[in-house]
Enzyme design. Sequence first.
Site, PDB file in Angstrom:
ATOM      1  N   ARG B 365       0.819  -1.210   0.000  1.00  0.00           N
ATOM      2  CA  ARG B 365       0.000   0.000   0.000  1.00  0.00           C
ATOM      3  C   ARG B 365       0.854   1.261   0.000  1.00  0.00           C
ATOM      4  O   ARG B 365       0.562   2.229  -0.701  1.00  0.00           O
ATOM      5  CB  ARG B 365      -0.928   0.003   1.209  1.00  0.00           C
ATOM      6  CG  ARG B 365      -0.263  -0.533   2.463  1.00  0.00           C
ATOM      7  CD  ARG B 365      -0.872  -0.012   3.726  1.00  0.00           C
ATOM      8  NE  ARG B 365      -2.036  -0.747   4.164  1.00  0.00           N
ATOM      9  CZ  ARG B 365      -2.339  -0.921   5.456  1.00  0.00           C
ATOM     10  NH1 ARG B 365      -1.543  -0.439   6.402  1.00  0.00           N
ATOM     11  NH2 ARG B 365      -3.424  -1.548   5.809  1.00  0.00           N
ATOM     12  N   ASN B 487      -5.517   2.138   8.687  1.00  0.00           N
ATOM     13  CA  ASN B 487      -5.190   2.340  10.092  1.00  0.00           C
ATOM     14  C   ASN B 487      -4.997   0.958  10.722  1.00  0.00           C
ATOM     15  O   ASN B 487      -5.948   0.204  10.896  1.00  0.00           O
ATOM     16  CB  ASN B 487      -6.334   3.094  10.786  1.00  0.00           C
ATOM     17  CG  ASN B 487      -5.979   3.456  12.215  1.00  0.00           C
ATOM     18  OD1 ASN B 487      -5.326   2.702  12.926  1.00  0.00           O
ATOM     19  ND2 ASN B 487      -6.426   4.631  12.630  1.00  0.00           N
ATOM     20  N   ASP B 488      -3.736   0.647  11.059  1.00  0.00           N
ATOM     21  CA  ASP B 488      -3.419  -0.696  11.533  1.00  0.00           C
ATOM     22  C   ASP B 488      -3.933  -0.971  12.941  1.00  0.00           C
ATOM     23  O   ASP B 488      -3.791  -2.085  13.435  1.00  0.00           O
ATOM     24  CB  ASP B 488      -1.898  -0.917  11.488  1.00  0.00           C
ATOM     25  CG  ASP B 488      -1.365  -0.935  10.059  1.00  0.00           C
ATOM     26  OD1 ASP B 488      -2.110  -1.352   9.158  1.00  0.00           O
ATOM     27  OD2 ASP B 488      -0.209  -0.532   9.850  1.00  0.00           O
ATOM     28  N   CYS B 489      -4.465   0.025  13.577  1.00  0.00           N
ATOM     29  CA  CYS B 489      -4.869  -0.158  14.978  1.00  0.00           C
ATOM     30  C   CYS B 489      -6.366  -0.364  15.193  1.00  0.00           C
ATOM     31  O   CYS B 489      -6.777  -0.792  16.267  1.00  0.00           O
ATOM     32  CB  CYS B 489      -4.404   1.030  15.804  1.00  0.00           C
ATOM     33  SG  CYS B 489      -2.610   1.110  15.957  1.00  0.00           S
ATOM     34  N   ARG B 491      -9.702  -2.139  15.346  1.00  0.00           N
ATOM     35  CA  ARG B 491     -10.035  -3.560  15.484  1.00  0.00           C
ATOM     36  C   ARG B 491     -11.521  -3.726  15.172  1.00  0.00           C
ATOM     37  O   ARG B 491     -12.361  -3.661  16.073  1.00  0.00           O
ATOM     38  CB  ARG B 491      -9.722  -4.045  16.906  1.00  0.00           C
ATOM     39  CG  ARG B 491      -8.240  -4.187  17.178  1.00  0.00           C
ATOM     40  CD  ARG B 491      -7.663  -5.359  16.377  1.00  0.00           C
ATOM     41  NE  ARG B 491      -6.226  -5.470  16.476  1.00  0.00           N
ATOM     42  CZ  ARG B 491      -5.378  -4.928  15.611  1.00  0.00           C
ATOM     43  NH1 ARG B 491      -5.815  -4.224  14.579  1.00  0.00           N
ATOM     44  NH2 ARG B 491      -4.085  -5.114  15.758  1.00  0.00           N
TER      45      ARG B 491
END
Lengths: 792, 792
Positions: B365, B487-489, B491
């Site tokens: 990405r 946004n990897d955070c 959930r």
Amino acid sequence: MNQSYGHFDDARREYVITKPNTPRPWSNYIGNANFGGVITNNAGGYTFYRSAAQGKLTRYKFNAMPGELNGRYLYLRNQANGDFWSNSWVPVGKPLDQFKSTCRHGTGYTTIESTYDSISSEVTYFTPSGALYEVWKVSVTNHSSEPRTLKLFPCLEPQCNWSAEDDNKNLQYNQYICATSGNTQLIDIGSNINMPEDPEHFENKDQARHTFFGLTGIKANAFDSDLTSFLGTYGSYSAPEAVVKGRCSNSTAIGDMPAAAFEIELQLAPGESKTFACIFGVGKADIEGLAACDAMATTESIDAALHAITTETHRKFESFSVETPDDAFNSMLNTWAPYNCLMTFYWSRTASLVYAGERDGLGFRDTMQDMLGAMGMELNEAHRRIELLLTGQLSNGGALPVVKPFAHTPGAMKEPEHYRADDCLWFFNAVPEYVKESGAIEFYKKVLPYADKGEATVLGHMRRAMEFNFDRCGAHGLPCGLHADWNDCLRLGEAGESIFVAFQLRLALREYIDICQRLGEESEVEWATAKLTTYDAALAEHAWDGEWYLRAYRYDGLKFGSKENEEGSIFMNPQAWSVISGHADSSRAERTMKALKEQLSTEFGVMLCAPAYVKTDPSVMLGVLFNPGMKENAGIFNHTQGWAVMAEAMLGNGDQAWQYFKASMPATYNDRADLREVEPYVVCQSTHSKFSPRFGTGRVSWLSGSATWNYHAATQYILGIRPEYDGLRIAPCLPSHWPEVKIKRTFRGKRFEITIQNGSETPGIYLNGQKLETDLIPFERAEATNQVLVQA
Amino acid sequence: MNQSYGHFDDARREYVITKPNTPRPWSNYIGNANFGGVITNNAGGYTFYRSAAQGKLTRYKFNAMPGELNGRYLYLRNQANGDFWSNSWVPVGKPLDQFKSTCRHGTGYTTIESTYDSISSEVTYFTPSGALYEVWKVSVTNHSSEPRTLKLFPCLEPQCNWSAEDDNKNLQYNQYICATSGNTQLIDIGSNINMPEDPEHFENKDQARHTFFGLTGIKANAFDSDLTSFLGTYGSYSAPEAVVKGRCSNSTAIGDMPAAAFEIELQLAPGESKTFACIFGVGKADIEGLAACDAMATTESIDAALHAITTETHRKFESFSVETPDDAFNSMLNTWAPYNCLMTFYWSRTASLVYAGERDGLGFRDTMQDMLGAMGMELNEAHRRIELLLTGQLSNGGALPVVKPFAHTPGAMKEPEHYRADDCLWFFNAVPEYVKESGAIEFYKKVLPYADKGEATVLGHMRRAMEFNFDRCGAHGLPCGLHADWNDCLRLGEAGESIFVAFQLRLALREYIDICQRLGEESEVEWATAKLTTYDAALAEHAWDGEWYLRAYRYDGLKFGSKENEEGSIFMNPQAWSVISGHADSSRAERTMKALKEQLSTEFGVMLCAPAYVKTDPSVMLGVLFNPGMKENAGIFNHTQGWAVMAEAMLGNGDQAWQYFKASMPATYNDRADLREVEPYVVCQSTHSKFSPRFGTGRVSWLSGSATWNYHAATQYILGIRPEYDGLRIAPCLPSHWPEVKIKRTFRGKRFEITIQNGSETPGIYLNGQKLETDLIPFERAEATNQVLVQA
């Protein structure tokens, strides 16, 4: 030329380093099975909790020069002129004509004292028994005739991230997780502090974590808990900005990297001393930190804690002590060899100046062997460890490569990708040793689960171990080497066969027969006896190369360790193990040990193989990865040295056994430290052999199978004191120039005071004045305390 | 208070650092796409070949203080008195009242010059075009009135093991693999030297590897290639033992750790200068080393090589240049912003002072987005890169998380464990941009394989990308966030839905419709138009929270970025993307951008979300891992700043767009460097927001999506020069206080010299004097060189 940097102090069980510029950092351990620390003679090293891989509490830059980049430092600053130094010579490194220091590495503690500028300082580092913190006891004395004002700066560098690996690499994450706070008494170092705690899952990295650094017996002026603030952006431990300036700034790290440092002012009248302590440990400052500081609030409580751990450790050593004509041997056997075994038993290969925290948990094969050296001292712990490892065996008889105590769930573990051939065969060294030492023969009947599924008695586990190898035999009827057969570099292929493992399996059968006879398992005795006969025949036919034993057959029949091989034409392991396993008859034993001596032995120990590999394709022998004469490529691999000693002693060659032992005994090189370089008080994994230009130099000290096997060979084969099921065997095989040896041994709670008179014309053993028929002292005939006279 | 440490030299395209004690090391890149180097203003940093993870050639201790522990150092020693210093201030660190230095970071080179003790020295570091080595051109001048005798010691610390990770941890292996050799001209640094070479398989760690360090234009007295010999066991780069003593010892490392250092003696008459060079590169000393030294044998060849790379780079920048009333903006746009984009394009997130070599390859990405900033300069390379990444798409439409150029085999790659929702949607930014820039509309019909199996046209790949998300929609008909949605955070759970991704998908449909219309793919236009309608309806119904757009729905309906949330009640991405995607009507656009401004914007940039997460469970929002105000936890995540600029420009708000741009423009903080700390000439990933006590401080500089999006927003939205299929769109949205802007733009080989007169009362665009009907310059109406007057 005497190249020593220190000496053994046997009375205090210390190694005393009087020159701080040792060829390499010389290290010691402080701590216990849950909370450990490595510390060097210049206060370098690090601290860890449970696992040096996942619970690394302080930083250590491996592969950095100087090795002492991080440590447990105490700086001292003369306020009158701004001059500063460190209690340990490194990191400030004052000229050695003005700076005097002594480091005393003891059993579980290290004391570094120094004198500079008429100020003496002393720091003793240790971890109280069972505590999750370490104590630095500091004393400073003014030896000048004037009042002096000093600033003191004790400091350390906590990890930002407890994962040894992540702390050093995932920096775009690590820069945002640290949060510290503090006051002039106590500093809290947190990471991920708004995450929930998850103490039940130690391996869960995504949880809040804290360490603390506190002071007792004194109050600081200020503190620093932000690394850049303490060191300065371009500062270093040789000149931290706070020390140069003489003041900390009460800094906190919110993001970026933590530090833990105090600024303390001392006014000392002439002759005046001041004592205080720093405490570093696991937990929150306001809970565990306060509790630890309370427990260590006074000099008396600190001294009592230190006394308790040394007493506890020394009591372990007293289970076996010896007095021989060789002082170096005595120093090793009475303190350093058993201490080395204990540390190796506790930490396997996970934490040292070399083992950088990448190995997490107990390596199966190593740990199984490490048991032998610690059995007499840590019987209960060894028992637990053996049970843990037995549950690391899978139901097919193979083993998990690593057992992680905090994450191990017997019955629910997945199969490993690969199997090694030797893993569970080490049961036959460790388990009988435990039963013999303890007398608990019923242990063989205890039922324990396998790692993946099912369960069996201990004896069942042992049988399954042998079946695993029987089920995986090759064209010559010998066991396959599988993914590795102890030597991780041999490339035998799936169907290749290991003669070393074959000898292990032979020993296993012999031990198994002995056990089953005692347990009355007749059909098992028959099964194993038949196997042994078949096996010996296969070995007799396929293992002998003409003058020595082969090492292995590759899947396609290619030999290893044969006169046909230009490189690696002879290997150490099968020669020694042909004797240890009882396979070699006396004629072959003599021939093969002669070949070993002529082709593999050097003044610094026995090489693993010879000649070194240079041209061989790595798909055949991956040892060519290493430079010639190092490690598996014809290095002196110290793990194996005890096997040569054992084999020679078993053949009755006391002088040769002693020569091999002495060559690999660390203390032998106390006065040749510039050559050996590593510590003269503990073993190292590998010594450069004659194929290397650095012949004689050691590397990878402390944690090594060498600790256990050297100690085992010395105590049970040279001195010959062997626990057996029925009692204590006394079968010494001493060097001929030792007239007398005295030994004290505790065995199943009874005390044996043994005097061996060597070279006697009328051999015999006397127990409390009564001559015995054999060299076995039957346990039931022994008193609480016994005098044993051995005329050997 | 002016807190600057340097200034922009626009004429030379350099940033000139006049105070060496910058708040952090300020770095630059030297090298090319195969051989790279990071270098700081104090010569710190490291060099790598192909991959900083698997081909790290020199050491750098990350997380160490000072950051400059390893570098490309030149020591100078006055032989008359033994005093020594380094050309770069660090590592010796002479007092700054006696030591003067300037560092010029240029485009592909860095020059550090210093004066101390009447001796001036200058080192220029660069890598010749296409070379696999770096050159250090050294000049030393005696400015005193006496003849001077100096010793010079150029040195570096090679990795023992090329693996960034292994070098630092597998020490019981690494201590035995190094073998160096050398002479007074050339040093060879080898590891595993008896292994076969395997250049076809770069990722094979078990092969012989070599680097070399050579001298041209001078001959040394001696060399050192063993690290301990050069530094001393307790030495350090601040005082290497060889420099202290004034001599190297011709040491070689056989095992242990390598160094590469020369001892050179210079006799300089008053006013005399001497010039020579050091060459460090990949390969054997006697083959590649000799060849490199031959190529760089004279000052003329070195100067020509340096001239060639700067000319080559500057030509790239000349594809777009600008002259505005804002000097800082000009310095950024004409040199540093495009240079930052190029480095980010070359190295993704793999190699900097922060990215420590653990990421191996091109993050999918990130790389897709990085394309945008480099397209005008590296069109051919971008074309190749796009094709590479298209083959990193799997046949199900998802993507590999990382594509490794040297190990990528389209058609044979395994499926990843997890998918991210946004990966292939970035096609719709990068691919049309490439086609518009190049005019190569036929690219959409090119057939390329998928990563795992099968193949499709580029257009087919794009459709498959959308299908991937359509196939994975949740309860509200919006696309799922999957393993991560940019946004990897967050959930969200398997079935959770991302409104940001929904806006991406809307943009994708719009671009797709545009393409298919041009290609005459009517049925595709119909399909996509229908989808768009459905989609807009779903967005209209479920994405609006009342005053702004939501961020996401969790699997169970829990909202993110809603007024219902106590923490994270508003997020940046969906507000900006509601505009960028064209979904928000003007009323909602104004409201949502007003909410963004009021709740998220700060003087240092727009926060990613607010309020920060402190109490939220990490199973809901893992951002709580980070301290409040940092990174994903309400930090100013600079990747996104350009989106706010674009959205405001699209809404015609030039002043607001400029305010956002300026807040995140590095040069804005040139005179506030003690606050920002990181480099004022390049972007950083994240700035501490108002939720952090370090509000305004930047971290993780150089490689960031911020490079691309800032540059894209400035050139295409503030300045408004947009390549389109049919020509060049000129749609500026300038801040109202700029009366005039001049731009030079090369587009498909034609030159456009554009003058924008701002605030004109009679808007209009004149191409070579002729008024155009729209703001699009039709490509076919343009000459080779064009004068464009824009009255805006």
